[in-house]
Enzyme design. Sequence first.
Site, PDB file in Angstrom:
ATOM      1  N   ASP A  61      33.512  37.363  36.437  1.00  0.00           N
ATOM      2  CA  ASP A  61      33.115  37.951  37.717  1.00  0.00           C
ATOM      3  C   ASP A  61      31.673  37.555  38.039  1.00  0.00           C
ATOM      4  O   ASP A  61      30.745  37.949  37.335  1.00  0.00           O
ATOM      5  CB  ASP A  61      33.239  39.481  37.593  1.00  0.00           C
ATOM      6  N   GLU A  99      36.226  35.675  39.712  1.00  0.00           N
ATOM      7  CA  GLU A  99      36.066  36.717  40.738  1.00  0.00           C
ATOM      8  C   GLU A  99      34.768  36.542  41.527  1.00  0.00           C
ATOM      9  O   GLU A  99      33.710  36.291  40.948  1.00  0.00           O
ATOM     10  CB  GLU A  99      36.094  38.076  40.031  1.00  0.00           C
ATOM     11  N   GLU A 138      36.242  42.976  47.091  1.00  0.00           N
ATOM     12  CA  GLU A 138      35.645  44.296  46.895  1.00  0.00           C
ATOM     13  C   GLU A 138      34.516  44.571  47.889  1.00  0.00           C
ATOM     14  O   GLU A 138      34.134  45.723  48.067  1.00  0.00           O
ATOM     15  CB  GLU A 138      35.138  44.450  45.451  1.00  0.00           C
ATOM     16  N   HIS A 172      40.121  46.973  43.214  1.00  0.00           N
ATOM     17  CA  HIS A 172      38.833  47.053  42.519  1.00  0.00           C
ATOM     18  C   HIS A 172      38.572  48.521  42.168  1.00  0.00           C
ATOM     19  O   HIS A 172      38.941  49.409  42.930  1.00  0.00           O
ATOM     20  CB  HIS A 172      37.740  46.554  43.464  1.00  0.00           C
TER      21      HIS A 172
HETATM   22 CA    CA Z   1      33.721  42.588  40.736  1.00  0.00          CA
END
Ligand code: CA
Length: 387
Positions: A198, A224, A250, A300
Amino acid sequence: MQITDIKTYVLQYDLDKRLGYSQKWFKTRTAHLVEVRTDEGLSGWGEAHGPGTIAIANKAIIENVLKPYVVGMDPFDVELIWHRMYNGIRDYGQKGMPLQCMSGIDIALWDIMGKATGRPLWRLLGGKFRDKIMAYGYGMLFRDSPNLAKDFADEAAGLVRAGFKAIKMKVGRSVKEDIELANAVRFAVGSDILVMADANHAYTPREAIPLGRRLERLDFHWFEEPVAPEDYEGYVEVKNALDIPIAGGEAEYTRYGFRELIKRRCVDILQPEICGFGGLTEYKKVLAMAMAEGIPVIPHVWGSEIALAVSLHCVAALPDMPGAVTPTQPMVEYDTTPNELRDHLAKEPLNLLEQIKNSDGYVTPPDHPGIGIEPDDDAIHKYRIDK
Ligand code: CA
């Protein structure tokens, strides 16, 4: 039934050590709970995404801006209430904090509907597609350390020992350092564990693409938020250049924002923050759009046990995408970093870590009416900073 009042509670405590990701360091944890009260004595609980000072500002938005649109309404009129609120704030905030506030209220309405009808949220959403949901352990955040790669490797190995079959680490320091961290984690957990990375939108496509290629070679499961949430074309560039699935969403809001991510096929996995992007009423619309375009959804999760439980219900009720005899299964995000606002909030905690340990990495959604999380008064009193 009539809504009589909305109360909000900003809970916060200090962590022992600061933690970080590509955008910031933090040393406190915050959760912003929203309680919607009715004339029949039923209360619903929701959560509005947004840390620290964002939560303090959001409290004012809920109590001063949104509450007048909601009080006096029937909590079952979720569409009517959602659109009243949105039309009220549309000219001033189509993304971000006002939507986080709307989400918290909307989720509390669904909790009321569940309690009033004696049904868990997954049933209100249309039924459970699965009883067992794999939890992926989100950890490996940045911290002050003389050897971060060793820390990441140790932490990842610890998550596997705790029962997780899938884990997620932070990247976004620099491409060179990220590769070193990713190598350390993959080496520590072996080839059977799903590992995700991420970046919290730290990169341009020119940096994200070579990093993604290296993650592919390490058999990472997804990459991500490689680029900025507003950079839809950048997402497409990264996604088309790589084989590794690209995840994101998100930091996107409402059906209107998600329309861009979905229509332009920016991501392979859509990650709406249900407590932030518009709540459960909006989630149903975005889910329908994602399904029509064949893009899987994995919500998320960041926050208290309320946010976690909402996500569990939603993942339980996610249709197989696509259907098959053995369809690919969605996962639920579980934050493994310290969080007392999850562990010590509910009268009856979910105890997911215990389930993960005893059930080979899997958890089950709660069966109590509504969201199934009733905050403990003492916990609220202990952590509340907006008294
Ligand atoms: Ca994230």
